[in-house]
Design a protein around this motif. Structure first.
Motif, PDB file in Angstrom:
ATOM      1  N   UNK A  84       0.823  -1.211   0.000  1.00 17.30           N
ATOM      2  CA  UNK A  84       0.000   0.000   0.000  1.00 17.30           C
ATOM      3  C   UNK A  84       0.858   1.261   0.000  1.00 17.30           C
ATOM      4  N   UNK A  85       1.901   1.288   0.835  1.00  8.54           N
ATOM      5  CA  UNK A  85       2.761   2.475   0.911  1.00  8.54           C
ATOM      6  C   UNK A  85       3.496   2.713  -0.401  1.00  8.54           C
ATOM      7  N   UNK A  86       3.943   1.641  -1.041  1.00  5.36           N
ATOM      8  CA  UNK A  86       4.660   1.777  -2.313  1.00  5.36           C
ATOM      9  C   UNK A  86       3.756   2.336  -3.403  1.00  5.36           C
ATOM     10  N   UNK A  87       2.500   1.888  -3.426  1.00  6.33           N
ATOM     11  CA  UNK A  87       1.577   2.395  -4.451  1.00  6.33           C
ATOM     12  C   UNK A  87       1.231   3.862  -4.204  1.00  6.33           C
ATOM     13  N   UNK A  88       1.090   4.248  -2.938  1.00 11.83           N
ATOM     14  CA  UNK A  88       0.786   5.643  -2.622  1.00 11.83           C
ATOM     15  C   UNK A  88       1.939   6.548  -3.049  1.00 11.83           C
ATOM     16  N   UNK A  89       3.168   6.143  -2.740  1.00 13.39           N
ATOM     17  CA  UNK A  89       4.323   6.949  -3.155  1.00 13.39           C
ATOM     18  C   UNK A  89       4.439   6.988  -4.678  1.00 13.39           C
ATOM     19  N   UNK A  90       4.141   5.862  -5.332  1.00 13.09           N
ATOM     20  CA  UNK A  90       4.161   5.838  -6.789  1.00 13.09           C
ATOM     21  C   UNK A  90       3.145   6.793  -7.389  1.00 13.09           C
ATOM     22  N   UNK A 105       7.532   1.567  -9.018  1.00 13.20           N
ATOM     23  CA  UNK A 105       6.701   1.350  -7.829  1.00 13.20           C
ATOM     24  C   UNK A 105       5.581   0.362  -8.124  1.00 13.20           C
ATOM     25  N   UNK A 106       4.977   0.513  -9.305  1.00 14.36           N
ATOM     26  CA  UNK A 106       3.906  -0.405  -9.692  1.00 14.36           C
ATOM     27  C   UNK A 106       4.432  -1.827  -9.847  1.00 14.36           C
ATOM     28  N   UNK A 107       5.598  -1.962 -10.473  1.00 13.14           N
ATOM     29  CA  UNK A 107       6.172  -3.291 -10.679  1.00 13.14           C
ATOM     30  C   UNK A 107       6.513  -3.962  -9.350  1.00 13.14           C
ATOM     31  N   UNK A 108       7.138  -3.208  -8.454  1.00 10.44           N
ATOM     32  CA  UNK A 108       7.497  -3.762  -7.145  1.00 10.44           C
ATOM     33  C   UNK A 108       6.251  -4.155  -6.364  1.00 10.44           C
TER      34      UNK A 108
END
Length: 347
Positions: A84-90, A105-108
């Protein structure tokens, strides 16, 4: 240095729920950007990015050196804060025009999502088998939050890059996230509304991030893309507005429960209170633009500043807790330390 050793010891004991701090800070950055407070938004983004790097490094170190602990923590709902945090930052860096970083970010997130979600599913099954009739806390809704986070980022990139497949994938994830929400709602312990330590707010935050995803899907249909026909667009619009209304109902109920039964002691799960507050504000601002309901913008900004105030309060409490933890661990010269330098008597 002894102080550094104490700080490292505290960091090593950090629970997976600490990732909600990155999630809360990141969504505030998104909300501040939507409201036009770009400088504050970038400050919040810098804080969230630095925390994400620190937690990400710790994530890898635990995977390599403490595999059993990593597997145990990855199997908890709180582990999904990584996705969730990675998608928000992306989503936020995409607004800055850094599309390559947003794609990364989307890939990770897409790689981590099925792995962590499978682990959570196994834990839920074990929980139901071993604790018949016992419900689960609010962090179980992170299954929905992580899924909708992918939908938000996918729809954001579809609009930014004028590509259709991320939008269609995001739409599938949007509906999947709603299915997961219904399933998790059946497992939720309703007593947590008045007894929870903070993560009970995710029950409403999951609906807010779903509304945010719906608004991004509607917005992606404009410009160079033609994604949905009139019926699809109408259904998506109606569902998005309904989700926003339901999330606001949850917000009112949870806030009333906090007033009726205050829980003032700091808990790391309080970051999971700030995130739903922030994402509700971001959803209102996004829906106001996507569905063209300008009357939502004012209330959205009010809720945004409420979320900022909550973030500041939790941050101050967290820093005080860290200071107490490091001090209590004891190092020369610290108050209460068993290793404090004793008086050597008169010179």
């Amino acid at each position: 240095m002894p102080g550094s050793s104490s700080l490292r010891a505290w960091w090593a004991q950090r629970p997976p729920a600490a990732g909600a701090a990155v999630l809360a800070t990141g969504i505030l950055s998104v909300g501040l950007h939507l409201a036009g407070y770009e400088t504050l938004s970038r400050v919040a983004l810098a804080l969230a990015g630095a925390a994400w790097v620190a937690l990400g490094a710790d994530f890898v170190v635990r995977l390599v050196r403490e595999r059993e602990r990593w597997l145990a923590e990855a199997g908890t709902p709180a582990g999904l804060t990584a996705v969730a945090a990675t998608t928000v930052l992306g989503t936020r860096v995409s607004a800055l025009g850094w599309q390559s970083l947003a794609w990364a970010s989307l890939a990770l997130s897409a790689v981590l999502w099925p792995v962590l979600l499978t682990g959570v599913a196994r834990q839920v099954v074990r929980h139901l088998a071993g604790h018949r009739g016992r419900r689960m806390p609010g962090d179980v809704f992170l299954c929905c939050v992580a899924t909708q986070g992918l939908a938000v980022l996918g729809a954001t990139l579809a609009k930014a890059e004028a590509m259709t497949w991320p939008a269609y994938t995001a739409l599938a994830l949007f509906w999947l996230g709603l299915v997961l929400y219904v399933l998790m709602l059946a497992l939720f312990d309703w007593r947590q509304v008045t007894e929870g330590a903070g993560d009970q707010w995710i029950a409403g935050g999951a609906l807010a991030v779903s509304a945010f995803a719906g608004a991004r899907l509607i917005a992606a249909d404009r410009g160079e893309l033609y994604l949905w026909n009139a019926d699809d667009r109408g259904a998506l619009r109606a569902m998005t507005v309904a989700l926003l209304v339901l999330s606001l109902c949850w917000y009112a109920v949870l806030l009333a429960a906090e007033v009726f039964r205050p829980r003032l002691r700091y808990d790391v799960r309080r970051w999971a209170t700030v995130f739903p507050m922030g994402v509700t504000a971001a959803a209102m601002l996004s829906v106001a633009a996507a569905v063209r309901i300008p009357g939502l913008k004012g209330p959205g900004e009010v809720l945004l500043w409420v979320a900022v105030a909550a973030w500041l309060a939790v941050a101050v409490a967290a820093l005080a807790m860290v200071r107490r933890s490091v001090t209590a661990s004891g190092f020369p010269g610290s108050p209460g330390s068993t290793r404090s330098v004793r008086s050597r008597g008169p010179r």
